[in-house]
Write a protein that holds these residues in place. Structure first.
Motif, short mmCIF file in Angstrom:
data_model
loop_
_atom_site.label_atom_id
_atom_site.label_comp_id
_atom_site.label_asym_id
_atom_site.label_seq_id
_atom_site.Cartn_x
_atom_site.Cartn_y
_atom_site.Cartn_z
N ALA A 211 0.83 -1.21 0.00
CA ALA A 211 0.00 0.00 0.00
C ALA A 211 0.86 1.25 0.00
CB ALA A 211 -0.92 0.00 1.21
N THR A 212 0.35 2.29 -0.66
CA THR A 212 0.98 3.61 -0.68
C THR A 212 -0.10 4.65 -0.42
OG1 THR A 212 2.61 2.88 -2.31
CG2 THR A 212 2.33 5.25 -2.03
N TYR A 213 0.18 5.58 0.46
CA TYR A 213 -0.78 6.63 0.77
C TYR A 213 -0.54 7.87 -0.07
CZ TYR A 213 -2.96 4.31 4.73
OH TYR A 213 -3.68 3.45 5.51
N LYS A 214 -1.66 8.47 -0.47
CA LYS A 214 -1.64 9.74 -1.18
C LYS A 214 -2.53 10.73 -0.43
CE LYS A 214 0.69 8.25 -4.84
NZ LYS A 214 2.02 8.76 -5.22
N ASP A 215 -2.14 11.97 -0.43
CA ASP A 215 -2.96 13.03 0.17
C ASP A 215 -3.30 12.74 1.62
OD1 ASP A 215 -3.02 14.23 -2.38
OD2 ASP A 215 -4.76 13.02 -2.94
N PHE A 216 -2.33 12.25 2.36
CA PHE A 216 -2.58 11.99 3.78
C PHE A 216 -2.74 13.34 4.49
CE2 PHE A 216 -2.37 8.05 6.25
CZ PHE A 216 -2.64 8.55 7.51
N PRO A 217 -3.85 13.57 5.20
CA PRO A 217 -4.10 14.90 5.74
C PRO A 217 -3.23 15.28 6.93
CG PRO A 217 -5.81 13.37 6.45
CD PRO A 217 -4.95 12.63 5.46
N ALA A 218 -2.68 14.28 7.65
CA ALA A 218 -1.87 14.59 8.83
C ALA A 218 -0.55 15.23 8.44
CB ALA A 218 -1.63 13.31 9.63
N SER A 219 0.08 15.88 9.42
CA SER A 219 1.31 16.63 9.15
C SER A 219 2.43 15.74 8.64
CB SER A 219 1.76 17.36 10.42
OG SER A 219 1.99 16.41 11.46
N TYR A 220 2.46 14.48 9.06
CA TYR A 220 3.53 13.59 8.65
C TYR A 220 3.29 12.99 7.26
CZ TYR A 220 0.07 10.26 10.41
OH TYR A 220 -1.09 9.57 10.62
N GLY A 221 2.15 13.31 6.65
CA GLY A 221 1.80 12.70 5.37
C GLY A 221 2.74 13.01 4.23
N ASN A 222 3.49 14.12 4.34
CA ASN A 222 4.43 14.49 3.29
C ASN A 222 5.83 13.93 3.51
OD1 ASN A 222 2.54 15.99 1.80
ND2 ASN A 222 2.83 17.77 3.15
N GLU A 223 6.03 13.24 4.60
CA GLU A 223 7.35 12.68 4.87
C GLU A 223 7.57 11.41 4.05
OE1 GLU A 223 7.21 12.15 9.07
OE2 GLU A 223 7.38 14.31 9.51
N PRO A 224 8.81 11.06 3.76
CA PRO A 224 9.09 9.86 2.96
C PRO A 224 8.45 8.62 3.59
CG PRO A 224 11.08 11.17 3.23
CD PRO A 224 10.05 11.78 4.14
N GLN A 225 7.85 7.78 2.76
CA GLN A 225 7.19 6.59 3.28
C GLN A 225 7.82 5.32 2.71
OE1 GLN A 225 3.13 5.71 1.65
NE2 GLN A 225 3.25 7.81 0.87
N THR A 226 7.80 4.31 3.53
CA THR A 226 8.31 2.99 3.16
C THR A 226 7.15 1.99 3.21
OG1 THR A 226 10.46 3.51 4.13
CG2 THR A 226 9.99 1.19 3.69
N ASN A 227 7.01 1.21 2.16
CA ASN A 227 5.89 0.28 2.05
C ASN A 227 6.39 -1.15 2.19
OD1 ASN A 227 5.91 2.28 -0.61
ND2 ASN A 227 4.26 2.66 0.85
N GLU A 228 5.66 -1.93 2.94
CA GLU A 228 5.99 -3.34 3.11
C GLU A 228 5.04 -4.20 2.30
OE1 GLU A 228 6.55 -4.97 6.94
OE2 GLU A 228 7.62 -3.21 7.74
N MET A 229 5.59 -5.20 1.64
CA MET A 229 4.77 -6.19 0.94
C MET A 229 4.25 -7.17 1.98
SD MET A 229 3.87 -6.75 -2.29
CE MET A 229 5.18 -6.34 -3.45
N ARG A 230 2.89 -7.22 2.13
CA ARG A 230 2.29 -8.03 3.17
C ARG A 230 1.47 -9.17 2.56
NH1 ARG A 230 4.62 -8.00 7.50
NH2 ARG A 230 2.72 -8.66 8.58
N PRO A 231 1.50 -10.35 3.18
CA PRO A 231 0.69 -11.47 2.66
C PRO A 231 -0.79 -11.27 2.99
CG PRO A 231 1.79 -12.12 4.69
CD PRO A 231 2.29 -10.75 4.36
N PHE A 232 -1.64 -11.89 2.19
CA PHE A 232 -3.08 -11.88 2.46
C PHE A 232 -3.67 -13.21 2.02
CE2 PHE A 232 -2.90 -10.42 -1.93
CZ PHE A 232 -3.98 -11.07 -2.53
N ALA A 233 -4.90 -13.47 2.45
CA ALA A 233 -5.60 -14.70 2.09
C ALA A 233 -7.08 -14.39 1.91
CB ALA A 233 -5.40 -15.78 3.15
#
Length: 392
Positions: A211-233
């Motif tokens: 997942a990647t966030y866009k337009d996150f309203p909180a103050s930290y939303g513009n900081e660099p983000q790291t995404n993890e590949m997570r398993p699902f079922a």
């Protein structure tokens, strides 16, 4: 049990797996094809995006075998269940075998087919003739007068006949429903409805999502983000017929894990520096309803799909670690910037591969556009995922 599966979601998997064989047995393909020697093959009719009228034959996959194209001269007919959908007959225009679909059964029968691409033709099978009578769109009334005799109640020579009985499916079927009981009292006449051949295939899937966030309203939303590949079922039911179109209903359990990292965060001139790491973690129970379009039907069947997605957040575990340069330990603060439910759209594509007899292995890539929560303004999440599924 897989460690990433929430206890509420895990209960659904064994239940649906237990129900899957019974549902598959009731709704798996039940098509048949009759060869010219009278042998009957059981399996599945394979239909592509074109050739819906089977002018060039039919692609049929016998159970446990590869798909083969059968020409009209190779077969007597084919259908679904106990109903014959198409039969092979010598077409008057060409003198060659062709495939026609029955539309009326009775003493005088009616069929529909194609003389050429896009040229629909209706045919009559008379009791005293082994050959089909092709109805011409321009002279069909005269053909009716010659062929359908012996019923005084039916005025085939009426000046309004062409208006009352145009060259169309409803007119041909209505005329024979009137003529057969009149000419052959006590006989049975019925309309032949085409077999829908709807198949329901339950299945299970696993995969990886990021997942990647866009337009996150909180103050930290513009900081660099790291995404993890997570398993699902998840579990799903795929609905299809012999047309290129179908649908898919899914219930998946997913995880979202994203980290925002802020170094030397602005402090308004304070005599210390701040490093801030924000962890956004949540688990979702996702329901999806997708429309499928198969580009080709065969042992390997590529498809594209798209539809609506709804999620319910089962658990939030989002927090911040704030490290001030003038303090020895980091401060941990809870983050509550996500709502309880999410919705959006998804689109993707992939292919199914026939394996283990009638089972289908599916490989799929999907991209989702989601609005997280019912807060305003709401974070926007983009999810890329790879699915591996097995339907029964």
């Amino acid at each position: 049990m897989l460690s990433f599966i929430h206890p509420r979601a895990a209960v659904l998997l064994p239940v649906l797996l237990w129900l899957a064989p019974a549902a598959s047995a009731q709704h798996r393909p039940n098509d048949f094809l009759i060869l010219t020697n009278g042998d009957t093959l059981r399996g599945q009719i394979r239909q592509g995006l074109i050739s819906k009228n089977y002018r060039n034959g039919v692609r049929f996959q016998p159970n446990g075998q590869k798909t083969t194209r059968y020409q009209p001269a190779d077969i007597r007919g084919f259908g679904t269940g106990k109903q014959l959908s198409y039969r092979s007959a010598v077409l008057p225009a060409t003198g060659q075998p062709g495939l026609v679909a029955p539309i009326v059964e009775g003493p005088v029968q009616a069929y529909v087919g194609e003389k050429a691409p896009g040229e629909k033709r209706f045919y009559l099978a008379l009791p005293d003739s082994a050959r089909l009578l092709e109805l011409d769109p321009k002279t069909y009334r005269l053909q009716y007068i010659r062929a359908l005799q012996g019923c005084a109640a039916l005025d085939l020579g009426s000046a309004t006949f062409n208006r009352d009985y145009p060259y169309a499916y409803r007119s041909v079927t209505r005329l024979l429903q009137q003529y057969n009981p009149c000419r052959y009292p006590g006989s049975s006449t019925r309309l032949v409805k085409p077999a829908q051949g709807w198949y329901f295939r339950p299945g299970v899937k696993v995969g990886l999502a990021s997942a990647t966030y866009k337009d996150f309203p909180a103050s930290y939303g513009n900081e660099p983000q790291t995404n993890e590949m997570r398993p699902f079922a998840g579990v799903f039911v795929r609905v299809s017929n012999r047309s290129p179109f179908g649908a898919q209903v899914e219930l998946n359990y997913l995880q979202t894990k994203v980290r925002f990292t802020g170094r030397n965060v602005y402090t308004g001139g304070a005599p210390y520096t701040v490093d801030r790491v924000t962890y956004i973690e949540s688990n979702q129970l996702q329901a999806a309803v997708l429309a499928n379009l198969f580009l080709y039907r065969g042992r390997i069947s590529p498809f594209v799909n798209g539809g609506f997605v709804y999620e319910r957040n089962l658990r939030h575990n989002s927090y911040q670690e704030i490290k001030r340069s003038d303090r020895p330990a980091a401060e941990v603060v809870d983050v509550n910037d996500l709502g309880d439910q999410n919705s959006g759209f998804a689109a993707g594509g992939g292919a199914t591969v026939a394996v283990f007899g009638r089972s289908l292995l599916s490989l799929e890539y999907r991209y989702s556009w989601l609005v997280d929560g019912d807060i305003s303004p709401a974070p926007r999440r983009r999810v890329a995922r790879f699915d591996l599924g097995l339907s029964f």
